[in-house]
Design an enzyme around this catalytic site. Structure first.
Site, PDB file in Angstrom:
ATOM      1  N   SER A 147       0.845  -1.203   0.000  1.00 20.25           N
ATOM      2  CA  SER A 147       0.000   0.000   0.000  1.00 20.25           C
ATOM      3  C   SER A 147       0.871   1.239   0.000  1.00 20.25           C
ATOM      4  O   SER A 147       1.994   1.229   0.534  1.00 20.25           O
ATOM      5  CB  SER A 147      -0.861  -0.036   1.263  1.00 20.25           C
ATOM      6  OG  SER A 147      -1.447   1.224   1.490  1.00 20.25           O
ATOM      7  N   TYR A 186      -1.837  -1.116  10.968  1.00 22.25           N
ATOM      8  CA  TYR A 186      -2.100  -1.657   9.627  1.00 22.25           C
ATOM      9  C   TYR A 186      -0.898  -1.393   8.709  1.00 22.25           C
ATOM     10  O   TYR A 186      -0.394  -2.301   8.050  1.00 22.25           O
ATOM     11  CB  TYR A 186      -3.366  -1.027   9.035  1.00 22.25           C
ATOM     12  CG  TYR A 186      -3.501  -1.260   7.543  1.00 22.25           C
ATOM     13  CD1 TYR A 186      -3.827  -2.517   7.045  1.00 22.25           C
ATOM     14  CD2 TYR A 186      -3.270  -0.222   6.628  1.00 22.25           C
ATOM     15  CE1 TYR A 186      -3.927  -2.727   5.675  1.00 22.25           C
ATOM     16  CE2 TYR A 186      -3.371  -0.429   5.262  1.00 22.25           C
ATOM     17  CZ  TYR A 186      -3.692  -1.684   4.788  1.00 22.25           C
ATOM     18  OH  TYR A 186      -3.789  -1.897   3.438  1.00 22.25           O
ATOM     19  N   LYS A 209       2.030  -3.978   6.728  1.00 22.44           N
ATOM     20  CA  LYS A 209       2.433  -3.971   5.313  1.00 22.44           C
ATOM     21  C   LYS A 209       3.949  -3.820   5.208  1.00 22.44           C
ATOM     22  O   LYS A 209       4.612  -4.500   4.410  1.00 22.44           O
ATOM     23  CB  LYS A 209       1.737  -2.832   4.565  1.00 22.44           C
ATOM     24  CG  LYS A 209       0.246  -3.040   4.388  1.00 22.44           C
ATOM     25  CD  LYS A 209      -0.050  -4.194   3.441  1.00 22.44           C
ATOM     26  CE  LYS A 209      -1.506  -4.588   3.423  1.00 22.44           C
ATOM     27  NZ  LYS A 209      -1.762  -5.878   2.792  1.00 22.44           N
TER      28      LYS A 209
END
Ligand code: NAD
Ligand code: UD1
Length: 336
Positions: free
Chosen positions: A124, A148, A152
């Protein structure tokens, strides 16, 4: 090719399955349906007119995964499965580390044991944190501001270590900017649980009357109209980026990293106005304070993906709002 798609029942995964099937690939999906419905896969089959195998299992279930690899001789894995809500990740960080990190680690272990080392990973633009300059290039410094984003970043680091330790691995890290839109059939699209966090599904839910108004998070950013600017990319363009990355992996490049964005930023107000113009619906909105953790500007330099994959986004903002709206009006309650 025979491709395993983890999280294939989800928003980006289901669109990627359609493109894989259209290109003649054989697709097997593993998904625990924690944020999706099996109906999405039935619709993928209908759109494609082709079969697709589905295994309802959790990625962290190593035995189920190993059984799957014994059953099918996969050529590659596209790995979407994960949790993605930033706010929730702050509340329940262990769930995010367990799902996103352990899920990815388990997948890599099982792949290695099965002798398969070709992987496309959903990363992302969040891994760039608050970028120092724009447009964002793949070699910019990486950072994360929430659990989050850190999952990643950690999975990216794990995959870089893995590839350094064993150069037989061919891995594509795809850093998505802001996915939007839906398949032009109106049959598959984004089906958020509860109140949407992201801007595009919130706009369509306001337009259809499911939400009373849109709250615009801040108009005091250093942007032309003061509202946040993002690089929205049509989900079908994104899906096709995965096919281009798979082709590249077949040429044994080692580890490659690409931004998947359009290179063009739109502000919140520009997106609202594009929606109102294209869909002829008004979107009542009210400006409120900034959302904690948000950044002002974020858009990609997609040049590397174009140079090395021959891929570039084809759809524009009107396509994205039109297709999101078609999906919303054809499926006011999502897949239920
Ligand atoms: P999504 O929630 O629609 O799809 C994810 C799918 O993974 C769901 O079907 C869910 O049921 C499944 N899943 C989750 N954990 C699983 C597990 N442990 N085992 C098996 N299945 C599991 O999300 P999406 O928008 O399609 O995103 C796909 C990937 O792309 C995610 O990894 C996400 O973090 C990443 N990503 C998404 C965006 C975005 O804005 N949508 C942006 C950047 C990156
Ligand atoms: C969010 C995530 C990011 C993730 C990305 C794609 C946060 C803080 N970041 O990014 O980690 O990679 O989604 O899934 O959640 N906006 C409003 N009102 C709304 C919703 C959004 O004004 O109701 C604004 C935001 O302030 C932002 C823009 O719209 O300027 C886009 O927001 P959103 O769709 O949530 O995406 P990101 O913030 O880019």
């Amino acid at each position: 090719m025979k491709v395993l798609v983890t999280g294939g029942a989800g928003y980006i995964g289901s669109h990627t399955c359609v493109e894989l099937l259209a290109a003649g690939h054989e697709v097997v999906v593993i998904d625990n349906l924690c944020n999706s419905k099996e109906m999405a896969l039935q619709r993928v089959r209908q759109i494609s007119g082709r079969p697709l195998a589905f295994v309802h299992a959790d990625l962290r279930d190593a035995a189920a995964l190993a059984a799957l690899f014994r059953e099918y001789a996969f050529d590659a894995v596209i790995h979407f499965a994960g949790l993605k809500a930033v706010g929730e990740s702050v509340q329940v960080p262990l769930d995010y580390y367990h799902n996103n990190f352990i899920g990815s680690l388990t997948l890599c272990r099982v792949m290695l044991a099965a002798g398969l080392r070709t992987l496309v990973f959903s990363s992302s633009a969040t891994v760039y944190g608050d970028p120092a300059a724009l447009p964002i290039r793949e070699d910019f410094p990486l950072s994360a501001t929430n659990p989050y984003g850190r999952t990643k970043l950690f999975v990216e680091e794990m995959l870089r270590d893995l590839q350094r330790a064993d150069d037989g691995w061919n891995i594509a890290l795809l850093r998505y900017f802001n996915p939007a839109g839906a398949h032009s059939s109106g049959r598959i699209g984004e089906d958020p649980n509860g109140v949407p966090n992201n801007l595009m599904p919130f706009i369509t839910q306001v337009a259809i009357g499911k939400q009373p108004e849109l709250l615009v998070f801040g108009d005091d950013y250093d942007t032309p109209d003061g509202t946040g600017v993002r690089d929205y990319i049509h989900v079908v363009d994104l899906a096709q980026g995965h096919l281009a990355a798979l082709e590249r992996l077949m040429a044994n490049p080692g580890l490659v990293t690409y931004n998947l964005g359009t290179g063009r930023g739109y502000s919140v107000l520009e997106l609202i106005h594009a929606f109102e113009r294209t869909c002829e619906r008004s979107v009542p909105y009210r400006v409120v304070a900034r959302r904690s953790g948000d950044i002002g500007l974020c858009y990609a330099d997609p040049g590397l993906a174009h140079a090395e994959l021959g891929w570039r986004a084809r759809f524009d903002i009107e396509d994205m709002v039109r297709d999101s709206w078609r999906w919303q009006t054809c499926n006011p309650d999502g897949y239920t």
